[in-house]
Design a protein around this motif. Sequence first.
Motif, PDB file in Angstrom:
ATOM      1  N   VAL A 116      -1.495  -4.983   2.386  1.00 33.69           N
ATOM      2  CA  VAL A 116      -2.861  -4.928   2.685  1.00 33.69           C
ATOM      3  C   VAL A 116      -3.189  -6.464   2.036  1.00 33.69           C
ATOM      4  CG1 VAL A 116      -5.421  -4.583   2.172  1.00 33.69           C
ATOM      5  CG2 VAL A 116      -3.643  -2.626   2.395  1.00 33.69           C
TER       6      VAL A 116
ATOM      7  N   SER B  54     -10.563  -7.088   4.971  1.00 38.96           N
ATOM      8  CA  SER B  54      -9.156  -6.517   4.698  1.00 38.96           C
ATOM      9  C   SER B  54      -8.324  -6.258   6.014  1.00 38.96           C
ATOM     10  CB  SER B  54      -9.561  -4.952   4.170  1.00 38.96           C
ATOM     11  OG  SER B  54      -8.542  -4.405   3.750  1.00 38.96           O
TER      12      SER B  54
ATOM     13  N   VAL C 149      -4.642  -4.882   7.218  1.00 26.93           N
ATOM     14  CA  VAL C 149      -3.199  -3.873   7.094  1.00 26.93           C
ATOM     15  C   VAL C 149      -2.238  -4.432   7.940  1.00 26.93           C
ATOM     16  CG1 VAL C 149      -2.385  -1.756   6.801  1.00 26.93           C
ATOM     17  CG2 VAL C 149      -4.870  -1.860   6.799  1.00 26.93           C
TER      18      VAL C 149
ATOM     19  N   SER D  67       0.973  -1.336  -0.227  1.00 24.67           N
ATOM     20  CA  SER D  67       0.094   0.134  -0.124  1.00 24.67           C
ATOM     21  C   SER D  67       1.077   1.272  -0.084  1.00 24.67           C
ATOM     22  CB  SER D  67      -0.931   0.008   1.148  1.00 24.67           C
ATOM     23  OG  SER D  67      -0.135  -0.094   2.275  1.00 24.67           O
TER      24      SER D  67
END
Length: 702
Positions: A400, A408, A410, A387
């Motif tokens: 991600v 999702s 991170v 990302s």
Amino acid sequence: MASLTPPRAPQKPVVRSHHGHDVVDAYEWLRDKEDPEVIAHLEAENAYTAEQTDHLAALRETIFEEIKNRVQETDLGVPVREGSWWYYSRTAEGKQYGIHCRAPISGPDDWTPPAIAADRAAEGEQVLLDGNVEAEGHDFFSLGSFDVSADGTRLAWAVDTTGDERYLLRVRDLETGRDLDDRVEDTAPGAVFDATGEWIFYPTVDEAWRPDTIWRHRVGTTGDDVVVMTEPDERFWIGVGLTRSRQYLLIEMGSKITSETWLLDATHPTGEFRVVWPRREGVEYEVEHAVIAGSDRLLVVHNDGAENFELVDVPADDPTSTTDRQVVVPHSASVRLESVDAFAGHLVVEYRREALPRFSVVPLGPDGIGEPVEVEFDEPLFSAGASGGPEFAQPTVRFVHTSFTTPSTVVDLDVRNGERRVLKRQVVLGDYDSADYQQAREWATAADGTRIPISLVWRRDAVRVGEPAPLHLYGYGSYEHSIDPGFSVARLSMLDRGVVFAVAHVRGGGEMGRAWYEQGKTLSKKNTFTDFVDVADHLIAEGRTSPELLVAEGGSAGGLLMGAVANIAPERFAGIVAAVPFVDALTSILDPSLPLTVIEWDEWGDPLHDPEVYEYMASYSPYENVREGATYPRILAVTSLNDTRVLYVEPAKWAARLRDVGAPVLLKTEMSAGHGGVSGRYESWRERAFELAWLLDVLGRA
């Protein structure tokens, strides 16, 4: 109260003549949205659609509440460090738009995002821009540019309040919170500061909505902006950016098949840009600045003699050198190389293999470039990608990861020791458990023997494999755009009602490499449509579903796919949703005065000048090929009045012609939105609830 009759647009035939063919078009008059009769017709269609779906009102509200109740409405994104600040956006319960904020770092070695509470301000938090405040008094609101100067004192921001993708550019003093007098009308998205923060570079569009010119604006002035570069070739877009190292400004130009990049030393923003590689027809490349073994280098991802692209390293001061050039990632017939990100101590290389996006981390040391290490995931289907991150010196890779069953997520990967730190996983409220759902990959065989990948997900206790189930089949298949596995809160409302969701990764997309794309464009475009039908046939033959339990959906170019398969194989589907559909493709691509048409000739072909392309497009364009006597499935077409990419007139004309042959079609037009539909998150949830309720009704699950 008497039921409304289906609206019938009056026929006002006009004749178009091309390459010896005369075509009578009865509904071209619907193109004039300034005509009160056109607006009245669209409003009549909306009224009819509202009446025909009135029985779904309770279900729509239920689905909307399901979506809303699964979303943590007061939430914030993972902070990203840039300069002396952590930047992030937050959302608040009951608010439509994001609030853009920042909080100070604790020191120069602070690379750990702060734990900021979603429901209260962080210590030292500063609100840069509140979308809810800026949207007051407008039915539509969209940010097109949002860039903070390197010293953190100014914000360049641009807003569209109609949906026509023309943005007003402003400059905000972040020390006082007040906007300066700078106002630049009708910009395109993508304005950026130079490295000094004294200048803003921004694009504007021509009459065909093509970004064609880069301007330089001095902060604090009005009316003295300077044209930096203009792209006269109508096939090319233009954009501007700053390298992560902040050492170079970049101007990038690109058509569908050719690209060119120009560089300028960022410490001399009023200087002259120089070309990296002069453009050559059919050669695409992207440039990233890196410092390798103490030398300024350019990393170039290109397809010159490498269909699936390769990565080379060239000197920044002599990028065309053939003697000082090395291949970093060689071409592979089975791996589509997509991009590279350069940081002070490492590279991140992204690519696609076996219809899944992947990435590797490549260390940079005193001796140069090390060996790549692929980041792996323990799922049969997934999407993973870096990302980015604006800080050149950061020692971590932010990425991600998601799938049909994994929200999702991170993650920061520490390049020094390989440790992964989960920073945030998308919150799904309620009783969601990923173990309740299953995802799988299957392959259909097309008529020409090509194997077409299919991705599927379903709720384990709601579907018996081998017994036909309601199935929602999605497709796109254009522009080398891939539909990758990803989590959707809204989709849970379908899965929990026993509906299987599937993606047909048809040719024209990019899932299987550049050749996959080439086999689904221009004079091979019909492969996209027949692949989708072959996937439907496979799912039926395997007992996954049956024609009366199969619905299809696609948007934009995927809406063209929906229109084409409705004509080719209407009996395969019980219902079709076509969102902002490109269904009057031939008319649009024939007219170079329409927005974006000339740019599209590399994708679809040029029917205006090439009789073969004309004949080919005429044989599949949905509007021209509506079939008298065919038994069409139920069709829902959704569009927006202010869409500048696929004009509302396309689905309006298509619906009128479908109704002429007795097809059960509904047309729904958002009267104050653009290509992406409504802009607020609650309104977008309601719009999705409308579409899902309609699909469930078609499937008998309403």
